[in-house]
Design an enzyme around this catalytic site. Structure first.
Site, PDB file in Angstrom:
ATOM      1  N   ARG A 106       0.841  -1.198   0.000  1.00 49.03           N
ATOM      2  CA  ARG A 106       0.000   0.000   0.000  1.00 49.03           C
ATOM      3  C   ARG A 106       0.876   1.248   0.000  1.00 49.03           C
ATOM      4  O   ARG A 106       2.035   1.188   0.405  1.00 49.03           O
ATOM      5  CB  ARG A 106      -0.836   0.050   1.274  1.00 49.03           C
TER       6      ARG A 106
ATOM      7  N   ARG B 182       9.536   7.605   5.672  1.00 46.05           N
ATOM      8  CA  ARG B 182       9.263   8.975   6.138  1.00 46.05           C
ATOM      9  C   ARG B 182       9.921   9.259   7.489  1.00 46.05           C
ATOM     10  O   ARG B 182      10.368  10.382   7.756  1.00 46.05           O
ATOM     11  CB  ARG B 182       7.759   9.230   6.180  1.00 46.05           C
TER      12      ARG B 182
ATOM     13  N   ASP C 259       0.378   5.443   1.419  1.00 44.85           N
ATOM     14  CA  ASP C 259      -0.512   6.315   2.198  1.00 44.85           C
ATOM     15  C   ASP C 259      -1.068   7.473   1.373  1.00 44.85           C
ATOM     16  O   ASP C 259      -0.562   7.760   0.282  1.00 44.85           O
ATOM     17  CB  ASP C 259       0.278   6.924   3.366  1.00 44.85           C
TER      18      ASP C 259
END
Lengths: 249, 249
Positions: free
Chosen positions: B51, B199, B53
């Protein structure tokens, strides 16, 4: 009252154009809302060098407004940027003489139009260029550009929907077309531009680039003063108001 | 049934992430809707390499799906692109063996993170980079990157909100940081990444670049296996899933 001149940049994607309209998000509407907050509720009108349409971008648009407040220019820049969303940015604020007017004092405007000439679509550029996947002959388009430079009646290259009454004679100082990798960049510099003029110029030049028209046909189109003679209006998202030039004050 | 593997690109700005969710616009939701149209109403499930975000982009994400239809790969590409909005683009469709799985067959993933290190904000890049106006020491960040390469337990660099139970040991083959004009580009290539890992790595490296941490502190952070030890999670819009690598099949 002080007159403040600002150089601003905006991403036109999420605006219904520059000019204020009820119930729409516009560049003017957003900046006037910020000015009203800074003036504690007092409405302040701003004046641009000219409007831009929905989806059209500005790298350097000029606006001015008058204010009873005494702020230094860095504070104007900071206060406005703090209130604006990130798709408008105040690049510079300056004090301007009372005689300055963002529209009427402008001597020259420069527009760029960016075509991405690649076979595959690029989702990251969709709002920032016109993605044109077919072969373009840049040499032919460059040749066609030469016919646009100088003083001409641009009726054939202005929107038939335009309600402007005045003269359609404008002087183009520079019309060029260059390939830079997969980008084809059109540059137009002139003393003024009619409604949709740059987009119709580009739409017509792209037909030259595809071999549908000859470069010299530009002269005939100009001479006929008829919007039916020119090409399609190229889409808004490739267009950038690049710079507005003023004289020494 | 045939298995189709697609390499896709998307601009994450207007998606609530990759994974399908009710009443939200997601990448999976949009592509499954297109697949359902092509299959005349039959629901087709797709599987990604992983996935992404909300706001995170993909230059080359991989998905697969199974279909009873017999279409050549160019037709799959065309049919899907014709139905999708322009913020998703199917770059390539290929037939894949039954054993292929976009997630489980992936050997390596590469992420890039782009920081725009300029004093002035750029409205055109706001959704595509992290605009960081302060001084960054790139040499220090490069040095810190070296401590990340290799096989480590990355608990300290994974979101405390992660519900994943398994091992947090991953191998990073490449962690680099380069300045290119005003952009600072981080590249991470590894056998897998934990939730928010890239991140948090970037957020921590930016603190090294600002002199708030020493490059060698990365070793201590890894050793402590504690999310509290690492830096802030850098914003989504600078992150790109750049490539997913599979073995020869």
């Amino acid at each position: 009252m002080e007159k403040i001149k600002c150089t601003i940049s905006y991403d036109g994607t999420n605006f219904s154009g520059f000019q204020i309209q009820p119930h729409k998000r516009t560049v003017q509407g957003e900046i006037e809302k910020a000015l009203q907050k800074i003036h504690k509720g007092q409405a302040i009108r701003l004046y641009p060098s000219g409007r831009t349409d929905a989806g059209v971008h500005a790298v350097a648009q000029t606006i001015h407004f008058e204010t009873p407040l005494q702020l230094d220019v860095e504070s104007w820049k900071k206060a406005l940027n703090a209130l604006l969303k990130k798709d408008i940015y105040i690049k510079q604020a300056e004090k301007a003489p009372a005689s300055f007017h963002a529209r009427f004092s402008a001597l020259e405007k420069e527009y760029h139009y960016i075509v991405l000439n690649e076979a595959e679509l690029n989702p990251f550029r969709r709002n920032y260029v016109y993605q044109f996947p077919y072969y373009l002959n840049v040499l032919k388009m460059e040749e066609a550009c030469k016919y646009l430079e100088g003083k001409h009646d641009f009726t054939s290259f202005s929107s038939a929907r335009s309600t402007a009454k005045g003269s359609k004679v404008r002087t183009i100082y520079e019309a060029t077309c260059k390939r830079n990798g997969s980008e084809v960049i059109f540059t137009f510099r002139g003393n003024g531009f009619l409604y949709h003029m740059v987009r119709i110029l580009v739409g017509t030049l792209l037909e030259v680039g595809q071999g549908k028209r000859e470069p010299s046909s530009i002269s005939d189109i100009l001479a006929k003063k008829d919007r039916q003679q020119s090409g399609k209006t190229a889409p808004a998202q490739g267009l950038y108001l690049w710079n507005v030039i003023y004289g020494a004050e």
